[in-house]
Design a protein around this motif. Structure first.
Motif, PDB file in Angstrom:
ATOM      1  N   ASN A 574     -37.257  53.091  46.729  1.00  0.00           N
ATOM      2  CA  ASN A 574     -38.579  53.556  47.150  1.00  0.00           C
ATOM      3  C   ASN A 574     -38.875  54.977  46.663  1.00  0.00           C
ATOM      4  OD1 ASN A 574     -36.639  54.717  48.801  1.00  0.00           O
ATOM      5  ND2 ASN A 574     -37.985  54.810  50.585  1.00  0.00           N
ATOM      6  N   ALA A 575     -38.125  55.441  45.675  1.00  0.00           N
ATOM      7  CA  ALA A 575     -38.303  56.804  45.178  1.00  0.00           C
ATOM      8  C   ALA A 575     -39.303  56.843  44.027  1.00  0.00           C
ATOM      9  CB  ALA A 575     -36.967  57.382  44.712  1.00  0.00           C
ATOM     10  N   GLU A 576     -39.986  57.961  43.923  1.00  0.00           N
ATOM     11  CA  GLU A 576     -40.908  58.213  42.812  1.00  0.00           C
ATOM     12  C   GLU A 576     -40.220  59.147  41.821  1.00  0.00           C
ATOM     13  OE1 GLU A 576     -45.114  60.583  41.921  1.00  0.00           O
ATOM     14  OE2 GLU A 576     -44.262  60.503  43.946  1.00  0.00           O
ATOM     15  N   ILE A 577     -40.152  58.744  40.565  1.00  0.00           N
ATOM     16  CA  ILE A 577     -39.540  59.589  39.540  1.00  0.00           C
ATOM     17  C   ILE A 577     -40.546  60.669  39.148  1.00  0.00           C
ATOM     18  CG2 ILE A 577     -38.639  59.664  37.184  1.00  0.00           C
ATOM     19  CD1 ILE A 577     -37.598  56.823  37.618  1.00  0.00           C
ATOM     20  N   ILE A 578     -40.158  61.937  39.330  1.00  0.00           N
ATOM     21  CA  ILE A 578     -41.071  63.044  39.052  1.00  0.00           C
ATOM     22  C   ILE A 578     -40.661  63.845  37.823  1.00  0.00           C
ATOM     23  CG2 ILE A 578     -41.808  63.256  41.456  1.00  0.00           C
ATOM     24  CD1 ILE A 578     -39.870  65.577  41.768  1.00  0.00           C
ATOM     25  N   GLY A 579     -39.563  63.483  37.185  1.00  0.00           N
ATOM     26  CA  GLY A 579     -39.153  64.181  35.972  1.00  0.00           C
ATOM     27  C   GLY A 579     -37.812  63.670  35.487  1.00  0.00           C
ATOM     28  N   PHE A 580     -37.555  63.890  34.220  1.00  0.00           N
ATOM     29  CA  PHE A 580     -36.250  63.502  33.683  1.00  0.00           C
ATOM     30  C   PHE A 580     -36.007  64.242  32.371  1.00  0.00           C
ATOM     31  CE2 PHE A 580     -39.383  60.407  32.261  1.00  0.00           C
ATOM     32  CZ  PHE A 580     -39.190  60.377  30.891  1.00  0.00           C
TER      33      PHE A 580
END
Length: 699
Positions: A574-580
């Motif tokens: 349920n996590a939102e990826i905000i950067g990588f």
């Protein structure tokens, strides 16, 4: 000044101090006597609040708060307007309401008459919830469920209440670092550091090499090192996350400890927090931005250090155990807990609402009003642009707050009450679900917030005939019904009602006194650097109150974390990826409401509602006048921005440097092209403030 005159002046200052204390004691007693007389007068069967109020030097609302039995029979007009021409209509049977017409694209600018007639009384109508219709906006506000399931929302959270702490906070060893100049200030010592690439690892290495005894908090005063490489990322938050999560040899992300520690880094575009723990050690440190406390304008770290010292000294005069914590929000809530009474009605603390009711308030009680009004509602070329900012605004609205177990007031319950009971309820601390109709003759700004597209976005419908359903606090409902132009039609659909209390009054009074003393130091201090430090300290007190109130709102928590690219499957579902980047994935996920004993969104909602209402109309009793957007000509309001109001003409509103007063903050002579974006408005704001300063503060 020589030593002798210095000593003599100190003696004079002590004399003045003692006189002030004596006068304040007398004033406090006289105010108590006044309140007793008001309560005594209320026992007379024919007593009226509108007669007692001017005799007491108070407003009708203040008198009703002391003696609820004196609530007027209707919310027709305030106590200085002429009597209304028609009786108020309160209908026991809800009317059938047609679907709202589409809102017009713009409200034409009209010129107000020199003398406005007294407005008619506004109808306050209980109504059943409307039948489902096609959504007017992508975001719908929640409602309390019908029946027993909804009534359960009104129950308090078992075993969770705000109580006075039985421990003393520990001060943290703190340094102040300018990462641009490499200047570190630690107590009374100044060091020059080589920060290499200004990464988190470089900062930690340099600081702990210079201060080997250990540091627990590093305030960045200039340089914003977390914005390095911002051009390599699509958003500023991504650059900040990359800086915080970059490798720090010998250190790892702090997992949290103690009463006042939060785990993990806090990713924020401008004021992030990095929390680190030395590997194989109990050594912890935070890297924070001093921008959480106040805006610096090229101030060196020595002045910032002095500002924190003055702040601590000012707070210690009111709290002998005051400690400056990492943020103004943490500090504010900690200081508040130390004002919780140990005896009396609330000695057992202030209970926390149910999670469902906290969620409802989170979704339906917005914060500051931010609205830009664009052509054709204002001219494309403004004759001038004037900025007014409410001084220490939220401190004006802390004198009354909701306490106790809330009660649900359904449309049917409200309809069964007498008109006087309905009016009294709307004077008290409440949160109301209402259906609103903008008057057909309306030609000014909107009054009540309505949900707009976006997670927490609000707009303020103003087009004549517009109908919408929303939630609003009592102050805004009052304003809609008693505004100086034309009453709005309000239908009560549902509501939550609390007892009136003063849980924040002592806390806010102490902060207001600290702010007043620091502001006076900034004005009268002969040393420019100390004057600047006192000014920054006064701004920090403002932040303590402002963000302390925001902390009571206790939004659902968001956790930020990282996962190696090689373990992508381990990212929470349920996590939102905000950067990588090539090595790490940065994500965030909501965790809902924590069991926070100091979660009181009802207090924040009440204050925010009062502050939004005061942007529209605010009475100045001592000057017998009013200020606010609704006291300007139609078509002259350009923007609202939290505590600020932008107009096309100067106003002669009183300013006595008291909380809530409107201060002239900026002025631009015209013609000025009307702003159409927030960036345009901020650019004009900065230009107007600069121009006003260069003109000696005169418009």
């Amino acid at each position: 000044m020589d030593a002798q005159s210095y000593s003599a002046a100190l003696a004079d200052l002590r004399t003045v101090r003692d006189q002030i204390k004596r006068i304040r004691a007398v004033l406090t007693k006289q105010e108590a006597d006044r309140d007793k007389l008001i309560i005594q007068l209320a026992s007379y069967p024919k007593a009226k609040a509108e007669r007692i109020a001017p005799a007491a030097g108070l407003g009708v609302a203040d008198v009703v708060a002391l003696a609820p039995a004196l609530a007027p029979d209707s919310l027709a007009v305030n106590d200085v307007l002429q009597p209304a021409a028609e009786p108020s209509a309160i209908q026991a049977t809800p009317e059938v309401v047609p679907s709202p017409p589409p809102q017009a694209a713009a409200v034409p600018t009209m010129t107000a008459a020199a003398a406005r007639p007294a407005p008619p009384k506004a109808p306050v109508e209980p109504a059943a919830p409307p039948a489902p219709t096609a959504p007017q906006a992508p975001r719908d506000l929640p409602s309390i469920p019908a029946g027993a399931s909804g009534d359960a929302w009104l129950a308090l959270t078992p075993g969770l209440a705000s109580t006075r702490p039985n421990f003393t906070q520990q001060a943290r060893s703190t340094v102040f670092l300018d990462t641009t100049a490499g200047i570190l200030v630690h107590r009374n010592q100044t060091h020059h550091l080589d920060l290499a690439g200004r990464s988190a690892a470089d900062l930690l290495t340099a600081v702990f090499h210079t201060v080997p005894d250990g540091v627990e908090r590093i305030y960045i005063t200039a340089g914003d090192p977390w914005h390095q490489g911002a051009d390599r990322h699509p958003y500023l938050r991504d650059a900040v996350a990359a800086w915080l999560n970059a490798p720090t040899p010998g250190w790892r992300t702090d997992t949290g400890r103690g009463r006042d520690r939060m785990a993990g880094h806090f990713v924020h575009a401008r004021n992030p927090v990095g929390r680190y723990q030395r590997e194989n050690s109990e050594e912890h440190v935070e890297i924070r931005s001093v921008g959480e406390w106040f805006d610096v304008d090229g101030d060196d770290p020595h002045i910032v250090r002095d500002a924190f010292v003055l702040l601590w000294q000012a707070l210690r005069r009111h709290w002998n155990d005051a400690v400056l914590m990492g943020s103004p929000s943490q500090t504010g809530r900690d200081l508040w807990t130390r004002t919780i009474p140990t005896r009396g009605e609330h000695a057992d603390g202030f209970p926390v609402l149910s999670e469902e009711l906290r969620g409802l308030l989170h979704a339906t009680a917005g914060q500051g009003r931010n609205e830009l009004i664009t052509p054709p509602r204002v001219p494309e070329q403004l004759p001038q642009l004037v900025e007014y900012d409410r001084t220490f605004a939220y401190a004006k609205h802390t004198w009354k707050s909701p306490v106790g177990t809330p009660r649900r007031i359904t449309a049917q319950t409200f309809a069964a009450w007498s008109e006087k009971e309905q009016t009294r309820a709307l004077y008290r601390c409440g949160h109301w679900q209402i259906r609103v109709t903008v008057p057909d003759t309306w030609n000014h700004v909107g009054i009540l917030p309505a949900p707009a597209p976006g997670e927490r976005a609000w707009h303020y419908p103003a087009a004549p005939g517009t109908m919408f359903t929303t939630w609003a606090g009592g102050p805004e409902v009052h304003t809609a019904l008693t505004n100086p132009l034309t009453p709005w039609k309000i239908e009560i659909l549902d509501g939550i009602l609390w007892d009136d209390g003063k849980p924040l009054d002592d806390w806010a009074k102490k902060l207001k006194e600290a702010w007043t003393n620091l502001s006076a130091q900034a004005h009268f201090q002969g040393d420019p650097q100390q004057a600047r430090a006192a000014h920054l300290a006064s701004r920090a007190v403002r932040s303590i109150l402002l963000y302390g109130i925001g902390g009571f709102a206790q939004r659902p928590r968001m956790v930020t974390g990282t996962t190696p690219r090689t373990a992508e499957r381990d990212v929470p579902p349920n996590a939102e990826i905000i950067g990588f980047d090539d090595e790490l994935i940065t994500w965030q996920k909501p965790t809902g409401f924590s069991r926070d004993p100091n979660a009181h969104p009802e207090w924040a909602a009440s204050i925010w509602s009062g502050a939004r209402a005061a942007l529209l109309t605010q009475r100045h009793r001592d000057d017998n006048t009013y200020a606010g957007a609704l006291h300007t000509e139609p078509g002259t309001v350009v923007a609202f921005r939290t505590d600020a109001l932008y107009l096309t003409a100067p106003q002669h509103w009183p300013h006595h440097n008291q909380p809530g007063d409107y201060l002239l903050k900026g002025y631009l002579a015209g013609p000025v092209t009307a702003p159409t974006t927030e960036e345009d408005l901020l650019a004009l704001r900065d230009a107007g403030r600069t121009a006003l300063t260069q003109n000696g503060g005169q418009a």
